[in-house]
Design a protein around this motif. Structure first.
Motif, PDB file in Angstrom:
ATOM      1  N   UNK A 123       0.860  -1.190   0.000  1.00 53.57           N
ATOM      2  CA  UNK A 123       0.000   0.000   0.000  1.00 53.57           C
ATOM      3  C   UNK A 123       0.894   1.237   0.000  1.00 53.57           C
ATOM      4  N   UNK A 124       0.684   2.201  -0.903  1.00 53.95           N
ATOM      5  CA  UNK A 124       1.483   3.427  -0.866  1.00 53.95           C
ATOM      6  C   UNK A 124       1.365   4.082   0.513  1.00 53.95           C
ATOM      7  N   UNK A 125       2.480   4.568   1.044  1.00 51.96           N
ATOM      8  CA  UNK A 125       2.447   5.001   2.445  1.00 51.96           C
ATOM      9  C   UNK A 125       3.300   6.232   2.713  1.00 51.96           C
ATOM     10  N   UNK A 126       2.998   6.856   3.839  1.00 50.66           N
ATOM     11  CA  UNK A 126       3.831   7.902   4.439  1.00 50.66           C
ATOM     12  C   UNK A 126       3.869   7.649   5.938  1.00 50.66           C
ATOM     13  N   UNK A 127       5.060   7.566   6.510  1.00 51.49           N
ATOM     14  CA  UNK A 127       5.218   7.412   7.953  1.00 51.49           C
ATOM     15  C   UNK A 127       5.740   8.732   8.516  1.00 51.49           C
ATOM     16  N   UNK A 179       6.264   6.930   0.323  1.00 54.32           N
ATOM     17  CA  UNK A 179       6.844   5.582   0.477  1.00 54.32           C
ATOM     18  C   UNK A 179       8.146   5.642   1.273  1.00 54.32           C
ATOM     19  N   UNK A 180       8.074   6.376   2.353  1.00 59.84           N
ATOM     20  CA  UNK A 180       9.189   6.553   3.267  1.00 59.84           C
ATOM     21  C   UNK A 180       8.707   7.285   4.503  1.00 59.84           C
ATOM     22  N   UNK A 181       9.633   7.822   5.282  1.00 53.85           N
ATOM     23  CA  UNK A 181       9.235   8.544   6.497  1.00 53.85           C
ATOM     24  C   UNK A 181       9.907   9.906   6.537  1.00 53.85           C
ATOM     25  N   UNK A 182       9.315  10.804   7.327  1.00 58.28           N
ATOM     26  CA  UNK A 182       9.972  12.062   7.657  1.00 58.28           C
ATOM     27  C   UNK A 182       9.773  12.333   9.141  1.00 58.28           C
ATOM     28  N   UNK A 183      10.684  13.128   9.706  1.00 55.30           N
ATOM     29  CA  UNK A 183      10.660  13.427  11.141  1.00 55.30           C
ATOM     30  C   UNK A 183      10.006  14.774  11.394  1.00 55.30           C
TER      31      UNK A 183
END
Length: 251
Positions: A123-127, A179-183
């Motif tokens: 599933x396309x994602x953003x964390x 499709x990755x994360x950011x702080x």
């Protein structure tokens, strides 16, 4: 867009739901209280029908190591399976800055499992990885209290206001998946024992903060910088001083 917010009645969830509704989106505030349960699967399929974005803000009711692992593993698997079946286009999840660096903690181990389930789901994602919320300061002080003393670590600490967290999560949900994360973090960095001492002073709490010199968080051994962003982060607009002033006005 139709957006389902898991944990939509909680501290962050209720703010995200309000933000999205203000923007004219169709929002379901999902929780067991509203008949949608990620552990049992109750109501999930119906909620996912024609849903564009799912925001997962749910938290385990128990922080015991085995219970919290079971919660995030089961809830994550059930939720992602329902999203795949419904063709959901974007999964947004709230996680923790430094989660992969704090694996001495059972809670952090469970959150990393949650992140990995998302990455492997297809599933396309953003964390969105967040530092600790300013709203947690009272709880951090209480769990570290011995008599009239509060024994707090000297690790670096960059807490963020819940309103800022909700704004960043809302922004991520309305953007394309990365499709990755950011702080994300608060605007200012502190020593944990110093900001807890400031918080107690400003709220007229007579307890005395003792810096224990150990790099710990809720009993887990961590590095001195594990709780703060290692590189670039999006910073909130609400300072500790502004937040505590607003909190005292509402009290």
């Amino acid at each position: 867009m139709k957006i389902v917010v898991i944990g939509g009645t909680g501290l962050i969830g209720s703010k995200v739901v309000a933000n999205l509704r203000q923007g004219g989106h169709q929002v379901i505030a999902a929780s067991p209280a509203t008949g949608i349960n990620t552990i049992t699967g109750e109501g999930l399929a119906e909620a996912m029908n024609n849903t564009d974005v799912v925001i997962d803000l749910a938290n385990s009711p128990s922080f015991e190591d085995n219970a919290v692992m079971e919660f995030f593993r089961t809830a994550g698997a059930n939720l992602l399976a329902a999203e795949i079946n419904a063709g959901v286009k974007h999964h947004v999840a709230l996680s923790i800055v430094g989660v992969d660096l704090m694996q001495d903690s059972g809670y952090m181990r469970a959150k990393l499992v949650q992140e990995n389930l998302i990455k492997q789901s297809g599933v396309p994602y953003t964390i969105v990885r967040s530092t600790q919320f300013l709203e947690f300061l009272a709880g951090i002080a209480n769990q570290a209290t011995q008599g009239n003393e509060v024994h707090i670590s000297t690790v670096q600490f960059q807490p963020i206001a819940a309103d800022d967290v909700a704004a960043f999560v809302t922004e991520a949900a309305l953007a394309a998946p990365i499709n990755g994360h950011f702080d994300i973090a608060g605007p200012d960095r502190y020593i944990a024992s110093d900001i807890v001492a400031q918080y107690l002073h400003k709220t007229n709490d007579p307890r005395k903060v003792i810096s224990n010199g150990e790099a710990q968080y809720f009993g887990a051994q961590i590095s001195d910088t594990a709780l703060v962003p290692a590189g670039k982060a999006k910073l909130g607009a609400i300072s500790f001083e502004k937040w505590v002033s607003n909190s005292l006005q509402k009290a």
